[in-house]
Design a protein around this motif. Sequence first.
Motif, PDB file in Angstrom:
ATOM      1  N   SER A  88       0.837  -1.202   0.000  1.00 15.90           N
ATOM      2  CA  SER A  88       0.000   0.000   0.000  1.00 15.90           C
ATOM      3  C   SER A  88       0.870   1.250   0.000  1.00 15.90           C
ATOM      4  O   SER A  88       1.897   1.298   0.682  1.00 15.90           O
ATOM      5  CB  SER A  88      -0.884   0.001   1.257  1.00 15.90           C
ATOM      6  OG  SER A  88      -1.544   1.243   1.382  1.00 15.90           O
ATOM      7  N   SER A  91      -0.525   4.015   1.014  1.00 15.96           N
ATOM      8  CA  SER A  91      -1.248   4.916   1.920  1.00 15.96           C
ATOM      9  C   SER A  91      -0.465   5.139   3.217  1.00 15.96           C
ATOM     10  O   SER A  91      -0.239   4.199   3.983  1.00 15.96           O
ATOM     11  CB  SER A  91      -2.625   4.316   2.243  1.00 15.96           C
ATOM     12  OG  SER A  91      -3.170   4.957   3.370  1.00 15.96           O
ATOM     13  N   THR A 105     -10.498   1.328   0.321  1.00 12.97           N
ATOM     14  CA  THR A 105     -11.543   2.063   1.043  1.00 12.97           C
ATOM     15  C   THR A 105     -12.355   2.916   0.073  1.00 12.97           C
ATOM     16  O   THR A 105     -11.777   3.594  -0.784  1.00 12.97           O
ATOM     17  CB  THR A 105     -10.889   2.993   2.097  1.00 12.97           C
ATOM     18  OG1 THR A 105     -10.107   2.208   2.981  1.00 12.97           O
ATOM     19  CG2 THR A 105     -11.942   3.766   2.887  1.00 12.97           C
ATOM     20  N   ASP A 154      -6.120  12.926  -1.826  1.00 12.16           N
ATOM     21  CA  ASP A 154      -5.768  11.497  -1.925  1.00 12.16           C
ATOM     22  C   ASP A 154      -6.647  10.633  -1.027  1.00 12.16           C
ATOM     23  O   ASP A 154      -6.237   9.546  -0.621  1.00 12.16           O
ATOM     24  CB  ASP A 154      -4.285  11.297  -1.584  1.00 12.16           C
ATOM     25  CG  ASP A 154      -3.965  11.659  -0.126  1.00 12.16           C
ATOM     26  OD1 ASP A 154      -4.788  12.358   0.504  1.00 12.16           O
ATOM     27  OD2 ASP A 154      -2.907  11.244   0.371  1.00 12.16           O
ATOM     28  N   LYS A 155      -7.871  11.126  -0.743  1.00 11.71           N
ATOM     29  CA  LYS A 155      -8.704  10.362   0.202  1.00 11.71           C
ATOM     30  C   LYS A 155     -10.080  10.056  -0.380  1.00 11.71           C
ATOM     31  O   LYS A 155     -10.688  10.914  -1.035  1.00 11.71           O
ATOM     32  CB  LYS A 155      -8.852  11.152   1.507  1.00 11.71           C
ATOM     33  CG  LYS A 155      -7.505  11.369   2.175  1.00 11.71           C
ATOM     34  CD  LYS A 155      -7.591  12.135   3.459  1.00 11.71           C
ATOM     35  CE  LYS A 155      -6.202  12.327   4.040  1.00 11.71           C
ATOM     36  NZ  LYS A 155      -5.416  13.327   3.293  1.00 11.71           N
ATOM     37  N   TYR A 171     -12.192  13.386   1.936  1.00  6.89           N
ATOM     38  CA  TYR A 171     -12.020  13.939   3.279  1.00  6.89           C
ATOM     39  C   TYR A 171     -11.201  12.993   4.156  1.00  6.89           C
ATOM     40  O   TYR A 171     -11.117  11.793   3.884  1.00  6.89           O
ATOM     41  CB  TYR A 171     -13.375  14.237   3.956  1.00  6.89           C
ATOM     42  CG  TYR A 171     -14.116  13.012   4.453  1.00  6.89           C
ATOM     43  CD1 TYR A 171     -14.919  12.271   3.604  1.00  6.89           C
ATOM     44  CD2 TYR A 171     -13.996  12.589   5.784  1.00  6.89           C
ATOM     45  CE1 TYR A 171     -15.598  11.139   4.066  1.00  6.89           C
ATOM     46  CE2 TYR A 171     -14.683  11.468   6.256  1.00  6.89           C
ATOM     47  CZ  TYR A 171     -15.474  10.742   5.392  1.00  6.89           C
ATOM     48  OH  TYR A 171     -16.141   9.630   5.837  1.00  6.89           O
ATOM     49  N   GLY A 172     -10.606  13.572   5.187  1.00  6.62           N
ATOM     50  CA  GLY A 172      -9.871  12.776   6.170  1.00  6.62           C
ATOM     51  C   GLY A 172     -10.471  13.020   7.541  1.00  6.62           C
ATOM     52  O   GLY A 172     -10.376  14.129   8.069  1.00  6.62           O
ATOM     53  N   GLN A 198      -9.400  11.936  10.145  1.00  5.57           N
ATOM     54  CA  GLN A 198      -8.288  12.106  11.087  1.00  5.57           C
ATOM     55  C   GLN A 198      -7.665  13.495  10.968  1.00  5.57           C
ATOM     56  O   GLN A 198      -6.728  13.813  11.699  1.00  5.57           O
ATOM     57  CB  GLN A 198      -7.221  11.034  10.829  1.00  5.57           C
ATOM     58  CG  GLN A 198      -6.410  11.208   9.556  1.00  5.57           C
ATOM     59  CD  GLN A 198      -7.092  10.659   8.296  1.00  5.57           C
ATOM     60  OE1 GLN A 198      -8.308  10.613   8.195  1.00  5.57           O
ATOM     61  NE2 GLN A 198      -6.291  10.270   7.320  1.00  5.57           N
ATOM     62  N   GLY A 201      -8.910   3.886   6.725  1.00  7.01           N
ATOM     63  CA  GLY A 201      -8.368   3.055   5.659  1.00  7.01           C
ATOM     64  C   GLY A 201      -7.898   1.665   6.054  1.00  7.01           C
ATOM     65  O   GLY A 201      -7.504   0.883   5.187  1.00  7.01           O
TER      66      GLY A 201
END
Length: 237
Positions: free
Chosen positions: A7, A9, A88, A188-189, A193-194, A196, A215
């Motif tokens: 990954s 990520s 995800t 990149d989400k 949105y994140g 976190q 994720g």
Amino acid sequence: MNIILASGSPRRREMLATAQLEFTIMSVDIDETPYDDESPTDYIQRMVATKAIAAITKLNEEYKNSLSTPCTLSPPVNTPFIILTADTIGVLSDGKTVLVKPTDRNHAYSMWQQMSDNTHQVWTAVQATQVILTPIDTSSDNDHVSNADTMALQIVWQQQIIERTDVTFIPLTSGMMASYWDSGEPADKAGGYGIQGLAAAWVTRINGSYTNVVGLPLSQTLALINHATKVNNAIEP
Ligand SMILES: Cc1cn([C@H]2C[C@H](O)[C@@H](COP(=O)(O)OP(=O)(O)OP(=O)(O)O)O2)c(=O)[nH]c1=O
């Protein structure tokens, strides 16, 4: 047992690292285009399987070239290790519309408008693929083939888990969306949105695993790794 997290990520790396597991990282590139009429869960299950195959292909290439280039992981022959892959997505309350990484500002705005003052789902699939490095059949006339050329990964076991979390957003104003896009965080989400990060302020409630939204559903992933280790003990003579 050795683990490779296949990954790119950074969130997945951080979460797996919090479990104090040792693992190696590699990234894989795959075509993430959904099929027509593919359900969201079918899609992420296909994605984790495809990422695993891409990782195996890349590792096999490395083993082939290992005399000239270093390998991500060089396990002893016939010693199993695990490749972990994850994917995800968000899904709107209609259960069909998929929220992926935004391609541009307008795409992000259109996803956020539909998530505003509403509850959406976040789904993550994780696959553990247990592989071993084995000598491949050289029964023909392969006298001149070097040792590195005769090794390849074989899948001995694989299992997927899939996890859903419901996330509820506050009503979003155009000012909020504009400043969030400008922060650079959404790009990149999945869903743009994140939870976190700055978008934590958009969330009124979640129902389900928090790490799943970021994720990698951590406790479920650790249980999967644990299971894979037990399976391995059962397989080994
Ligand atoms: C909803 C949400 C997603 N995300 C991230 C997790 C994933 O990194 C990303 C979804 O994209 P994925 O395609 O699942 O993963 P990736 O491309 O980042 O990494 P790789 O395929 O190499 O494993 O969205 C957050 O960080 N926070 C969130 O709140």
